[in-house]
Every structure is written in structure tokens, then in C-alpha cells.
Write an enzyme that holds these catalytic residues in place. Sequence first.
Site: not given
Length: 868
Positions: A479, A545
Amino acid sequence: MKKISFIILCLLSAFWAKSQQRYELNSGWLCANVKEVNANGLQISEKGFAVSSWMNATVPGTVLTTLLNNKKVPDPFYGMNNEKIADIYKTGNDYYTYWFVKDFDEKAIGNEQVWLQFRGINYKADIFLNGKKVNPQIIEGMHLRSQFNITKLLAANGKNRLAVIVHPPDVVGNPNGGQGGDGTIARGLTTQYTAGWDWIQPIRDRNTGIWDKVTIEKTQSINILNPHVVTLVPGKRLAEGKQKPATIKVSVEVENPSVKTVSGFLQYAIDGQVIKKAVTIKAGERSEISFPDFTLLNPKLWWPNGYGAQYLYDLKIQFICAAKTLDQETLKVGVRQIDNIWNEHTKSMGAYVNGQKIFIKGGNWIISDAMLRFTDARYDAEVRYHKDMNLNLIRIWGGAILERPEFYKACDQYGLLVFQDFWFSGDCNGRWVDPMKKDDQWTRRKYPDNHPLVLTAIEDQVKMIRNHASLAFWCGGNEITPPDDILQPIKNDILPRLDGTRMFFDFSNSDEMSYNTIGGNGDGPYGIQNPRSFWGDKTFPYNSEVGSVGVGDYESLEKFIPAENMLAPQFKEKPDSVWDYHKYIGYDEHINPYGKAKDVKDFAMKAQLVNYDQYRALMEGFSNKMWDWYTGSIIWKTQNPWTALRGQMYDYYLDPNACLYGLRKGSEPLHVMMNPIDSMVTVVNNGFTTRDNLLVQAKAYDMDGKEHFYSQVFNSIGPSSVRRYFPLNDFLIKLDKKEGVFVSLKILNEAQDVLSENLYWLPGKDGRYSGLQKIKTVVPIIEATEKRKGQIAVTLSNAKDNPVAFFNRIALVDAVSGKRILPAFYSDNYISVLPGESKTITVDYSGSQKTAVEVYGWNVERKKIEVR
């Protein structure tokens, strides 16, 4: 004179010609805390220094593992035990700073060279051997191999003592409950999760120790290092049939640690062919040697799981001098080519293997064990479970490690592509404002402190794993990207120079992977959801995710929750302290339609229904929009390195729950399914060829077991596609779903073999499963037969006039103790058997104990069956 020296050098190698020697120093280690030792490394590494009172040490392993194995601390995975262990943030680093000592026999004969190799130390270390310092500079960084030529330091009599002092990370972080604690753990090149996360409590020693293998390698005057194998498979291939040629590119580093120039032949062998090159390596020189390209005729290709076989070639590299082998390296090579092509329709990257597009069905992986207790067998079992889920990719999350070579070996064997993050995460490295963090975003953005060390480690770890066929993609971080002065060298120098074949994503949910048109972080959601949402709510087109729940069954909970805490959690109340400590996510709103849980056993059984339904729907929903909305999906998360109560298909002890089998069902390569929004019967074909003459069949069963036939149709489905067949809406309305109904879908071929089957249990009109709560008990006939050593066949047969024998868990157990045998691999589980039908499940396991099978279901009483 030079010619004579060369001949003598080769003759001295003759006694060693059979093979190189390599072995682990993995037993007989002793350790002591630094505060208990009043001596330095030069003294401790002398054989005369007394260490008889020192504690037995676990190497490879962490300090915490050693303390646990010596019963100095309680099991931190059980109950609230972790709270009883001193945290390094409060104790100071000396509390977990230890000396490690190992005595071993070794000496060099003739021209032998002896190498001491460490595959991982966390965090800093100095090494001493026989009263001499081995490393000229302190070893720093968890993610880095170290190798030393110790030939001249070995004792003349072959009796040696190795002493290593290991220091924890300089900054260990405050485990204040944030993601990565206060974030400062990321100032070092170590595991960020050890300061705690939303799926784990803090690891008290922050993984300090000689955590990976220590190896002695013996070579002659040549040392072969870091082989690099690239395979090129042009064109669009099929998994079967004769193949056009592939190209093999091989290079290798060759080191000459001797005082003489060495000439000879460097060669490698593959598929019965030998490719060789004459080389000369000067004394003290290390050179990278590239071989001419080799054309491999009719290659046996490597494919991801579900698309074809995972063939692996043996490749042996040797340095030959006067017909003698001076050194050699062997490796397994999968011949495949991985490409990425942007899908303009979905606005996401598409993965291609051997020219064929692959719909990514992946799982996120943290680490095998939070305390780094790695074994080949555990890696094999965990990766095999991912294969059994019908997944084709594992993403290694950036807050942990580059996994060990044994992990990638298992992925090579089972066909799991690997998406590899480097060691950065948005939580610790500053993507968001976070009041739990000590430093501001600009400061955290520069973590780790030592950027040159990071680049050195990345070079080393890339070399360590780059030859694995399974390794598919690199990623800058979870991320978030690394700092720019790390990111740019990775993209523009390190990976092009050391690999050059794999896609690099700047970070795990970057627009170059999956264009974010929805807003938010670009991944998730993570919590339990209405199964309809997976079909109807569009999310990110290649979601790195997306997840749900994962509580294990009662037997799993018993392993780490004390008896007094085995209470069914209530959604509107704060859960029991142990459940809360182990990160429980509330289930009740999804369990209550089955009837409020009476106790923890009832809760655990109903949780499995929710688990199965969640993950089947997740993968079915994404597959339904394959190439339209999505090019792939990666579940957060599929395994658990600690005893957490969320995000797992099997528990820490390798006991699978219904998540695994719901996901297995929804991820079938050829799969029939029903859209819960419009009741449309749909088939998905992930294969490369058209499937002709398929019979798609739909029936329903009421709670008494009465069959209601709807329709069946012969048809075909093209390669890598989804096809809608017929709706069931009107049919289901006519059945009056006031108590619920079962919907059975099947695909049969011309021989009437079942290629795919799927059973849905639908609630009544009020959304409750009142029919399931009243369904009659069934007593199926159960047989268990040993087919061969390590494999048992279990058959459940249901009489024609019975209701459905619903949701049966099969468990292989020790016939004497009754304890489950783990791991065990089931061809299916949590199965339902329709009236008048039988199902046979195979169970694979290892061990020689006497076995039995335990079976229990929603309306099937628990029964133990002897294996015939």
C-alpha cells in the site's frame, strides 16, 4: 611453470571429485544472555572457555523460541500467555541480546575452501571463530545473507568453536496497539508485524536471533554462486501436446579464492544436453559468466495450478578441471514465461503465462510462523492447502519477509504464482495520518534509516529466489512505495540487472496494477459481508486485498482458548477477553438466522456455514465478472502465523475450516454456480479450450428430501469465459421458500460423469433458515478404507427417502487418542449428500499411527469409524 601449477592444482582436487559438501549447523548450539557473560567474543570462541552451564539454543530460531523450548516463558500463542512475557520495549535491548556458541568438527585438506554461511540474522551480529573475529564489519539487517571464507581460521586439529552475539533491532517500537505499534519498528530492516497488528499481538523479542539456516560449505579452488536461469516461451501455448522450442539463458558467478589462476570448463546440463564454456578465473577474482542461449526442443512447460502440469527440469552447473569437478550447484527449473498486458476494458493488469491469460485467484500470506519456526514440511503443507483451494497465486505481504527458498520450492511444485512485496507498509511507512504513530508522515516516509542497506539486501534476496518458476511479480511495498531513492534503483537498476523478466508494481494497490475509479485505499473490504455483495457490488478490478472472516471449528478453538473462556461470543457485547485478545470479528448477525448460538460448539458449527458461504460467494462473484469487471482477486488473508480468530482458511496448527472448502468450491476451474441476485445458473470455464457437450442440470430439494426437477440443457462454453444459462427465480418462488430450500447444480459430460456440482441452502422468505433448524436427523452409511499407505477413502451414502445429509465435516483422527491428525488433505470437506446418492472423499496424510475417521454434520450425529 604455470602449466605445472595448474596440473598440481587440479590433482589436489581429485580426492573431492564426487561432489561438493554442504551441511547445516542446526543442533548442539548453546546460548546465554549478554548480561550473564563476562567475556568478549575472542575469549568465548576459544575451546577452553567454559559454556557447560549455558542454555540449549534453537538455531535456526529466535531468542523467544529458545526461551519457550527451555520452558522459560509460556506459549505466547495460547490464551493470554503473551501478556506474561516481558516486552523488549520495556526491558531494553540487553534483555534479548544473546551469545550463541556452537562447537563443530571441520578442517580443510589440500586445496579445500571452507565457507561459513548465514541465511538470516536479526538484527545485528558479530561472529568469532577459534579466538579470531570473522566479520570485518558488524552484520546488520534481517533480510541479508552473509558468507565468510573461514579456511584459514579453522583449528589445525579440526575442533572448532563458533561464537555469535546477536543484538535486537536498534529501535524496537512501542507496541501501543497500532498497526506496527508506534511505527518505529520500521526504522530498521526487520519484520514490521512484530510490534503488533490487527491480526496479531506483539512478538516480545521482535524476532531477535539467528533465525535462518547456518551452513558449512566445502569447495575446491572454485566456488559457484548465484546462478541465474531465464526461460523464454514465445507464442501462445496449450498445456497439452507437442511444443515449439523454448530458449534457456543461464549465467552464474564464479569465484576463485585460491592464490592460483584456474582454467577449465564451466558447464550446465539440462534434459540430457550439456552446454559448456571454457573459462579462466584469476586468483582472488569473481566473475559473472554467461552461457550462449540454449534452444530446448519440445519443452515440458510449467503452468499455474488449475491450468496444466508443473514440470520441473533438473539443471546442474559444474566447473570441470582435468575431468574433475571443482564445484557444482543444482537447481530445479520450470520452463515458462510470465507477461503482463493491460486490460483496457477492466482498467487493470492481466497476467499471462506461456501466452495464455490467467484469471488470478490469490491469497495473501503473512509468514508461515510468527516466531519464524520454519520447516520444509510446514511450508509444503501450507502451500498444498492453497493448491487445494484451487488458487493460483500467493501474495507475500510487505510487513514480513521475502519467504525462504523452501517456500518457493513448494510453490514451484504446486503451481502457485508468487506476488512478492518488499519490506514496506502504508501503516508504518507513512501513507496515512495515524495518531498511534510516534513520528509524522514525512518522517515515516523516510523509513528505514539505512537506505544503502536496503538496496544491498534487495540485491541479495533477489539473487536468492529469482530462479523459481513460481516467482511472478515484484512489488515495492504494501500500500505504499519505498522512498524514492530506494524505489528508483529497484526499478531502473537492480531488477533490470538481476532479473529483467518480471513485472514490478510500485505498490500493492497502485493504479498500474488496478486503476482505482471507486475511491478509498484501493483494496478491501475486509469484514464479513452479505454474500450477494460479492456478486453485485463492483470493487477494484485486480483487488490485492479483499476478505472476510475465518474462525475455526470447536476442535481448533480448544487448542488455544482456555476452557473457562470457551464461551459463544455475543455481537452486541464486548467478547470474552481471550477472544478479544485473539482479534475476534463478530459473526452474530450472520449466525442468528440459523438460530442463536446455544454454546461455543453450536457457535463454531454455525460459523462454518457462514465461512463456507462467504468464500464460495467471494470467488464466484469475482469469477462471474471475469474479464468484464475483474482480472483477478487476492483474498486477505488465507493463512495465520499466530492464533488469531480472523482471516484464515486453516488455523495455525494446520487444521482446515470451512473457509478452505467454500473457497475450493467457488474456485473450481470448471464451475457451475447460481447468482444469488437473479438466480441465474452460470458456468465459468477457466481452461484454455472449449468444453463441448456439457449437460447443465438444476434441481431443488425441500427439507424432507423431496426432489423438484427444474431443467437441464446440453451446451458448450468457450475458453476462459463465463456463460449464463437459465434463471431459477420463478421455479424457486413456486416452491414457496417459507422454510428454505436446497438448490443442486451439476455439470455432467457425455459419460454422465459429474464435472462440477454445487449445493446452495437458501433461507425462507424471512431470511431465516427455519427449515434447517427443524430438518430430520440422517444416519448415513459411512465407510473408511485404506487405499494405500497414507491415503484413506471415506464414503458417505444417504438413503433415497432421507432428507439431505447436510454439511458433514470429515476428520482423520488417531484411533487411540482421538486427536486430529494434522495436517491432512481432503479432496473435499463439509460435504452434503443428496438423497439416494453417495460421495467418496480421499484423505492424504503422513504418519504410521492407527487411524480412524470422525464424521459429524448439521443433521448427522458425530460418529467415529474404524479404517478398514
